[in-house]
Design an enzyme around this catalytic site. Structure first.
Site, mmCIF file in Angstrom:
data_model
loop_
_atom_site.group_PDB
_atom_site.id
_atom_site.type_symbol
_atom_site.label_atom_id
_atom_site.label_comp_id
_atom_site.label_asym_id
_atom_site.label_seq_id
_atom_site.Cartn_x
_atom_site.Cartn_y
_atom_site.Cartn_z
ATOM 1 N N GLU A 1 10.787 -4.918 1.249
ATOM 2 C CA GLU A 1 9.916 -4.381 2.308
ATOM 3 C C GLU A 1 8.440 -4.626 2.006
ATOM 4 O O GLU A 1 7.655 -3.686 1.908
ATOM 5 C CB GLU A 1 10.149 -2.864 2.444
ATOM 6 C CG GLU A 1 11.577 -2.453 2.716
ATOM 7 C CD GLU A 1 11.792 -0.938 2.594
ATOM 8 O OE1 GLU A 1 10.934 -0.247 2.010
ATOM 9 O OE2 GLU A 1 12.808 -0.456 3.088
ATOM 10 N N PRO A 2 8.025 -5.870 1.834
ATOM 11 C CA PRO A 2 6.614 -6.100 1.526
ATOM 12 C C PRO A 2 5.734 -5.916 2.761
ATOM 13 O O PRO A 2 6.117 -6.285 3.869
ATOM 14 C CB PRO A 2 6.587 -7.563 1.068
ATOM 15 C CG PRO A 2 7.750 -8.196 1.772
ATOM 16 C CD PRO A 2 8.785 -7.127 1.953
ATOM 17 N N GLY A 3 4.580 -5.321 2.575
ATOM 18 C CA GLY A 3 3.604 -5.193 3.657
ATOM 19 C C GLY A 3 2.288 -5.803 3.235
ATOM 20 O O GLY A 3 1.854 -6.849 3.725
ATOM 21 N N CYS B 1 -21.537 9.761 10.556
ATOM 22 C CA CYS B 1 -22.260 10.886 9.958
ATOM 23 C C CYS B 1 -21.418 11.600 8.925
ATOM 24 O O CYS B 1 -20.923 12.711 9.153
ATOM 25 C CB CYS B 1 -22.733 11.824 11.060
ATOM 26 S SG CYS B 1 -23.862 10.966 12.158
ATOM 27 N N TYR C 1 -9.199 5.696 -0.870
ATOM 28 C CA TYR C 1 -8.572 5.316 -2.140
ATOM 29 C C TYR C 1 -9.593 4.810 -3.165
ATOM 30 O O TYR C 1 -9.190 4.199 -4.161
ATOM 31 C CB TYR C 1 -7.563 4.181 -1.931
ATOM 32 C CG TYR C 1 -6.543 4.374 -0.847
ATOM 33 C CD1 TYR C 1 -5.553 5.347 -0.944
ATOM 34 C CD2 TYR C 1 -6.541 3.552 0.279
ATOM 35 C CE1 TYR C 1 -4.608 5.503 0.049
ATOM 36 C CE2 TYR C 1 -5.587 3.705 1.275
ATOM 37 C CZ TYR C 1 -4.626 4.676 1.153
ATOM 38 O OH TYR C 1 -3.682 4.815 2.136
HETATM 39 C C1 LIG Z 1 4.434 1.477 2.554
HETATM 40 C C2 LIG Z 1 5.850 1.100 2.366
HETATM 41 C C3 LIG Z 1 6.192 -0.234 2.116
HETATM 42 C C4 LIG Z 1 5.168 -1.342 2.002
HETATM 43 O O1 LIG Z 1 4.371 -1.238 0.876
HETATM 44 P P1 LIG Z 1 3.354 -2.438 0.542
HETATM 45 O O2 LIG Z 1 2.604 -1.941 -0.620
HETATM 46 O O3 LIG Z 1 2.495 -2.626 1.736
HETATM 47 O O4 LIG Z 1 4.162 -3.641 0.237
HETATM 48 C C5 LIG Z 1 7.534 -0.540 1.992
HETATM 49 N N1 LIG Z 1 8.493 0.406 2.099
HETATM 50 C C6 LIG Z 1 8.191 1.700 2.334
HETATM 51 C C7 LIG Z 1 9.286 2.684 2.447
HETATM 52 C C8 LIG Z 1 6.867 2.094 2.474
HETATM 53 O O5 LIG Z 1 6.581 3.379 2.701
#
Ligand SMILES: *Cc1c(COP(=O)(O)O)cnc(C)c1O
Length: 436
Positions: free
Chosen positions: A275-277, A346, A318
């Site tokens: 699940e890469p984002g 502000c 962060y």
């Molecule tokens: C946020 C999240 C991701 C993605 O994380 P990245 O750091 O963007 O790769 C994948 N799986 C779950 C369940 C998440 O909450």
């Protein structure tokens, strides 16, 4: 590698000079490079080539429909964490059979929505959630495919706000309870357990926490299979970090991550999901902004931009670092000055960087925040009634606005003045005591 490079002294997105986008769309604006999004998706696909797998892009990193459509057309599945993200993935054309639903607080309405629209699996994080899903699915006369999200209790060694694999966080089911909950799931009406899941955090810059968590997951999978449980899928989560500065140590590459996955799971005969984002979208985008003023303060020199914390919250939230570079490349050897780079909101916290070395800046000069394609536009708000920041996608030498900047009228039209406050329009004169 990304596709935001200087050419003839001007920063480009692929083949488009950024001043052209600023002139057409205005600033601030997010700009994404199609070539980088495609390249990063393919890096993961190559890293897992040969293993049965599905890359479920984490929609929360950047959920613009154009980005989802682009990735969906490359074959990506999606990891969604809300009914809204599910709707986005479907609207972008991604079939339900490629969508996994994550998150600790899925509502019954969200469960019903995904069951009706089609879903690959729910990543279930607690027994109460499992019971709710069972009721909803059985009520609809369908079976919900379920992976149990486990909490492997590892230290992801990342920022505390994005570490999710520790026992003290709200995420996942303790590994020690996995067998009991999986057994229970198999017995519940409307539930079909298909596998196990974990996600230990975001912006991981080291493979060691992955290795620790994955070895536990592989061991558990073997042990559970030996007891007769059927486990077809393992969802390994996302979280691989990206370089936010040119000088930083380079985080592990998708290929190195892929080698680890193969080593640990290669002989398990499981379908692997990841699940890469951030790694897909982060360095595929920049935030383009213009200087409004250079303000000499009592002690510091402020560069006041037209972008603010409501457009890019990561530095405030962060303490994140984003490289900030001038769009007109500084002459080699040009003098730099330390600037505190801030926005117009502000709040004292509306500060992007302190003492950042930049060439002498003047009002109207453009700057780009690098590595802003993930957790940028998706976290934007209209705080201070600043219209939601627009987004642009570049493809070679052309670009398209993929989310327009709302007009003031559009922004105001979302509010309603109830009739019992009187007719809209001019406010009544104050009564009594006024000595105007
Ligand atoms: C946020 C999240 C991701 C993605 O994380 P990245 O750091 O963007 O790769 C994948 N799986 C779950 C369940 C998440 O909450």
């Amino acid at each position: 590698m990304d596709h935001f490079l200087y050419r003839d002294g001007v920063l480009h997105a692929e083949d488009v000079p950024l001043p052209a986008i600023a002139a057409a769309v205005g600033t601030p604006v997010y700009v994404y490079a199609r070539a980088t999004l495609t390249r990063h998706y393919r890096l993961f696909a190559e890293a897992l080539d040969g293993l049965p797998h599905l890359i479920c892009y984490a929609v929360k990193a950047n959920g613009n429909l154009a980005v989802l459509k682009l990735l969906g057309d490359l074959g990506a599945g999606m990891d969604v964490v809300s009914g809204g993200e599910y709707a986005r993935a479907r609207a972008a054309g991604v079939p339900g059979s490629r969508i996994v639903f994550s998150g600790v607080g899925k509502t019954r309405a969200e469960m019903a929505q995904a069951l009706a629209g089609g879903i690959r699996q729910f990543n279930v994080e607690s027994e109460p959630e499992l019971e709710a899903l069972s009721e909803v699915a059985a009520g609809l006369g369908v079976e919900a495919p379920v992976a149990l999200r486990l909490n492997p209790d590892v230290d992801a060694r990342t920022h505390p706000k994005i570490a999710t694999g520790g026992a003290e966080t709200k995420f996942g089911i303790p590994m020690g309870q996995a067998v009991a909950v999986y057994t229970r799931a198999a017995a519940l009406p409307g539930i079909r357990p298909v596998g196990l899941d974990l996600h230990i955090g975001s912006q991981l810059t080291d493979l060691a926490p992955y290795e620790q968590a994955y070895l536990r997951l592989a061991g558990l999978t073997r042990a559970m299979r030996a007891e007769g449980h059927r486990i077809d899928r393992l969802d390994l989560g996302g979280g691989l970090g990206i370089p936010y500065t040119r000088s930083n140590a380079v985080p592990p590459l998708p290929s190195e991550y892929g080698a680890l996955v193969r080593r640990i799971f290669g002989d398990l005969d499981c379908e692997i999901e990841i699940e890469p984002g951030r790694l897909i979208a982060g360095n595929a985008g920049i935030l383009l902004a213009a200087a409004i003023y250079v303000k000499p303060g009592a002690q510091r020199r402020f560069l006041i931009l037209d972008a603010a914390m409501n457009d890019l919250i990561r530095p405030t939230m962060y303490d994140a670092h984003h490289d900030i570079v001038p769009v007109q490349e500084a002459a080699p050897g040009a003098e730099t000055l330390p600037y505190d780079v801030v926005g117009p909101v502000c709040e004292t916290g509306d500060i992007f960087a302190r003492d950042r070395a930049l060439p002498a800046m003047a009002p109207g000069d453009l700057v780009a925040f690098r590595s802003a394609g993930a957790y940028g536009a998706v976290m934007a708000s209209e705080y201070n009634a600043r219209p939601l920041v627009p987004e642009v996608l570049v493809d070679g030498d052309h670009f398209a606005v993929i989310r327009a900047r709302p007009t003031f009228d559009a922004m105001l039209a979302r509010d309603t003045i109830p009739e019992w406050l009187g007719p809209p329009g001019a406010c009544a004169e104050p009564t009594g005591g006024a000595d105007a």
